[in-house]
Design a protein around this motif. Structure first.
Motif, PDB file in Angstrom:
ATOM      1  N   PHE A  75      16.416-123.695  41.663  1.00 19.44           N
ATOM      2  CA  PHE A  75      16.591-123.491  40.229  1.00 19.44           C
ATOM      3  C   PHE A  75      17.606-124.462  39.628  1.00 19.44           C
ATOM      4  O   PHE A  75      18.135-124.227  38.551  1.00 19.44           O
ATOM      5  CB  PHE A  75      16.979-122.036  39.951  1.00 19.44           C
TER       6      PHE A  75
ATOM      7  N   ARG B  47      17.551-118.538  29.967  1.00 22.89           N
ATOM      8  CA  ARG B  47      16.344-119.303  29.660  1.00 22.89           C
ATOM      9  C   ARG B  47      16.502-120.795  29.925  1.00 22.89           C
ATOM     10  O   ARG B  47      15.515-121.521  29.963  1.00 22.89           O
ATOM     11  CB  ARG B  47      15.933-119.063  28.217  1.00 22.89           C
TER      12      ARG B  47
ATOM     13  N   ILE C 281      15.452-123.257  34.856  1.00 23.86           N
ATOM     14  CA  ILE C 281      14.018-123.290  35.152  1.00 23.86           C
ATOM     15  C   ILE C 281      13.811-123.666  36.617  1.00 23.86           C
ATOM     16  O   ILE C 281      14.677-124.254  37.250  1.00 23.86           O
ATOM     17  CB  ILE C 281      13.267-124.268  34.226  1.00 23.86           C
ATOM     18  N   TYR C 282      12.660-123.320  37.114  1.00 23.22           N
ATOM     19  CA  TYR C 282      12.314-123.603  38.508  1.00 23.22           C
ATOM     20  C   TYR C 282      12.076-125.092  38.674  1.00 23.22           C
ATOM     21  O   TYR C 282      11.249-125.685  37.984  1.00 23.22           O
ATOM     22  CB  TYR C 282      11.078-122.792  38.897  1.00 23.22           C
TER      23      TYR C 282
ATOM     24  N   ARG D 207       8.550-114.542  38.539  1.00 25.33           N
ATOM     25  CA  ARG D 207       7.729-115.030  37.434  1.00 25.33           C
ATOM     26  C   ARG D 207       8.134-116.455  37.041  1.00 25.33           C
ATOM     27  O   ARG D 207       7.277-117.272  36.731  1.00 25.33           O
ATOM     28  CB  ARG D 207       7.850-114.105  36.215  1.00 25.33           C
ATOM     29  N   LYS D 208       9.428-116.754  37.061  1.00 30.57           N
ATOM     30  CA  LYS D 208       9.889-118.102  36.736  1.00 30.57           C
ATOM     31  C   LYS D 208       9.384-119.115  37.758  1.00 30.57           C
ATOM     32  O   LYS D 208       9.147-120.269  37.417  1.00 30.57           O
ATOM     33  CB  LYS D 208      11.422-118.158  36.710  1.00 30.57           C
TER      34      LYS D 208
ATOM     35  N   LYS E  29      11.639-111.102  37.406  1.00 35.66           N
ATOM     36  CA  LYS E  29      11.726-112.244  36.502  1.00 35.66           C
ATOM     37  C   LYS E  29      11.906-113.561  37.255  1.00 35.66           C
ATOM     38  O   LYS E  29      11.375-114.587  36.843  1.00 35.66           O
ATOM     39  CB  LYS E  29      12.849-112.028  35.500  1.00 35.66           C
ATOM     40  N   VAL E  30      12.642-113.540  38.373  1.00 32.98           N
ATOM     41  CA  VAL E  30      12.821-114.749  39.184  1.00 32.98           C
ATOM     42  C   VAL E  30      11.479-115.182  39.772  1.00 32.98           C
ATOM     43  O   VAL E  30      11.133-116.373  39.745  1.00 32.98           O
ATOM     44  CB  VAL E  30      13.869-114.517  40.295  1.00 32.98           C
TER      45      VAL E  30
END
Length: 143
Positions: free
Chosen positions: A90, A115, A118-119, A36-37, A33-34
């Motif tokens: 992040f 959520r 965000i990056y 993907r973010k 998930k990291v």
């Protein structure tokens, strides 16, 4: 050691083995998930050396940092710097960096599942080119 004793030892170790396997699966899900973010494919976190190269792209560092991870004692320093740059990427600060260093599983899960996080770009610089954009722009200036 006879078979009865070895079976008893295995039976006592079985919960620990299940816990370690569960922790490994959980960490893969979190890193998936990291990645993907940050704009990469999730499967890239599974391949051992390649995943470190992608992590270096996420934090905005060159590929030769991978060589620094192979030198004893130096690798600890570079890993701490990488965790600091990951937290900055992040949008987090020093407290989150300390959390990543000492309670890594928990704080990686926070980055992965929160959520609101965000990056921000490599090392938190929103003006720096995104890692995926940097890769896609290779060779476009030659024309």
């Amino acid at each position: 050691m006879d078979n009865a004793n070895s079976g008893a030892v295995f039976a006592m170790m079985l919960p620990f083995i299940w816990f370690c396997l569960g922790l490994a699966v959980f960490s893969i899900i979190c890193m998936w998930k990291v990645y993907r973010k940050a704009g990469f494919e999730g499967w890239e976190c599974i391949i051992p050396i390649y995943s470190t190269l992608i992590l270096l792209r996420i934090i905005g560092k060159p590929w030769w940092w991978l060589l620094m991870f192979l030198i004893p004692v130096v690798n600890i320093i570079f890993a701490i710097m990488a965790m600091d740059l990951l937290s900055k990427s992040f949008g987090k600060g020093l407290g989150f960096t300390l959390g990543l260093i000492f309670l890594g599983y928990i704080f990686i899960a926070i980055i992965a599942f929160d959520r609101t996080i965000i990056y921000q770009g490599p090392a938190g610089d929103p003006n720096a080119p995104r890692p995926q954009q940097d890769i896609n722009s290779i060779g476009k200036n030659l024309v």
